[in-house]
Design an enzyme around this catalytic site. Structure first.
Site, short mmCIF file in Angstrom:
data_model
loop_
_atom_site.label_atom_id
_atom_site.label_comp_id
_atom_site.label_asym_id
_atom_site.label_seq_id
_atom_site.Cartn_x
_atom_site.Cartn_y
_atom_site.Cartn_z
N SER A 175 0.83 -1.21 0.00
CA SER A 175 0.00 0.00 0.00
C SER A 175 0.86 1.26 0.00
CB SER A 175 -0.90 0.02 1.24
OG SER A 175 -1.66 -1.17 1.31
N1 SAM Z 1 -0.69 -4.95 4.27
C1 SAM Z 1 -0.05 -5.16 3.00
C2 SAM Z 1 1.33 -4.55 2.92
O1 SAM Z 1 1.76 -3.89 3.88
O2 SAM Z 1 1.99 -4.78 1.90
C3 SAM Z 1 -0.92 -4.66 1.86
C4 SAM Z 1 -1.29 -5.80 1.02
S1 SAM Z 1 -2.31 -5.66 -0.37
C5 SAM Z 1 -2.88 -4.03 -0.53
C6 SAM Z 1 -3.73 -6.59 0.22
C7 SAM Z 1 -3.47 -8.07 0.49
O3 SAM Z 1 -4.71 -8.63 0.95
C8 SAM Z 1 -3.03 -8.90 -0.71
O4 SAM Z 1 -1.80 -9.52 -0.44
C9 SAM Z 1 -4.17 -9.93 -0.88
O5 SAM Z 1 -3.72 -11.20 -1.33
C10 SAM Z 1 -4.73 -9.98 0.53
N2 SAM Z 1 -6.11 -10.47 0.67
C11 SAM Z 1 -7.18 -10.27 -0.14
N3 SAM Z 1 -8.27 -10.90 0.35
C12 SAM Z 1 -7.87 -11.52 1.51
C13 SAM Z 1 -8.52 -12.34 2.47
N4 SAM Z 1 -9.82 -12.65 2.38
N5 SAM Z 1 -7.80 -12.79 3.54
C14 SAM Z 1 -6.48 -12.49 3.67
N6 SAM Z 1 -5.80 -11.74 2.77
C15 SAM Z 1 -6.48 -11.25 1.71
#
Ligand code: SAM
Length: 212
Positions: free
Chosen positions: A59
């Site tokens: 992000s």
């Molecule tokens: N917190 C992260 C960082 O600091 O890099 C941001 C990650 S990205 C914007 C969002 C993440 O949420 C992705 O890696 C995606 O695979 C994960 N995601 C989407 N749906 C999810 C779910 N139901 N449970 C867990 N992770 C999920």
């Protein structure tokens, strides 16, 4: 490494209104360049989201700072993060002294970040699975932070929040979302504040978007 660039980034997010000194301190200490692909190193301290592979992103730093500040993290707060991704947000929470639990649904990302946490000695409890249903085993949490955009607020996450705790979650369609800051005032009683307009990758799962 990159100390000057990192400090410039801290100044930038402070100018945009982040004033929690503990959030700013964590941003000046956590090395974002360790959480991104090597090919993008020159962009590590720009205030932008960056691709981390598998269609996912780390992000934008301002967004991470805003969500962290909204969570009102204290030392020893028990925080659940949904969407571990690169691990950067979890590392910020850990640096602030929180006990961090983090769930990721994408197996390759989960594995890679788990190894990175071990290498950097970042002690975060990780789980591979669907975060829309939370992590009941360690509930209740003082804070829950969802880092992907959801069509609604998953009931399981509201349930797993401590009374007085906060849930920060982007809710909207797949193009743009409002950040919802949800405070649990009493059992089944919530106060919600909306902050427009943020953009996140979709939260996919039982209580999120259905996989296409
Ligand atoms: N917190 C992260 C960082 O600091 O890099 C941001 C990650 S990205 C914007 C969002 C993440 O949420 C992705 O890696 C995606 O695979 C994960 N995601 C989407 N749906 C999810 C779910 N139901 N449970 C867990 N992770 C999920």
């Amino acid at each position: 490494m990159y100390e000057k660039e990192r400090q410039n980034l801290v100044n930038q997010i402070a100018e945009r209104g982040i004033d929690d000194i503990y959030v700013l301190k964590a941003f000046s200490e956590v090395e974002r360049h360790l959480f991104i692909p090597e090919a993008l190193l020159s962009h590590a301290y720009k205030d932008v989201a960056l691709p981390i592979g598998y269609g996912q992103t780390i992000s934008q730093p301002y967004t991470v700072a805003y969500m962290t500040q909204a969570l009102k993290v204290k030392t020893d707060s028990k925080i659940l993060e949904i969407g571990t991704g690169s691990g950067y947000q979890a590392a910020i929470l850990y640096k602030m002294g929180a006990k961090v639990y983090s769930i990721e649904r994408q197996f390759e990302i989960y594995n890679k970040t788990r190894k990175l946490f071990d290498k950097l000695e970042i002690r975060v409890n990780t789980k591979y699975g669907d975060g829309t249903i939370g992590w009941a085993e360690f509930a209740p949490y003082d804070g829950i932070l969802v880092t992907a955009g959801s069509p609604s607020i998953p009931a399981s996450l509201k349930k797993q929040l401590e009374i007085g705790g906060r849930l920060v979650i982007p809710v909207g369609d797949k193009i743009s979302q409002k950040l919802k800051i949800v405070t649990k005032i009493a059992q089944d009683e919530f106060e919600v504040v909306d902050v427009p307009e943020f953009v996140f990758v979709p939260l996919i799962g039982k209580e999120g978007w259905k996989q296409e």
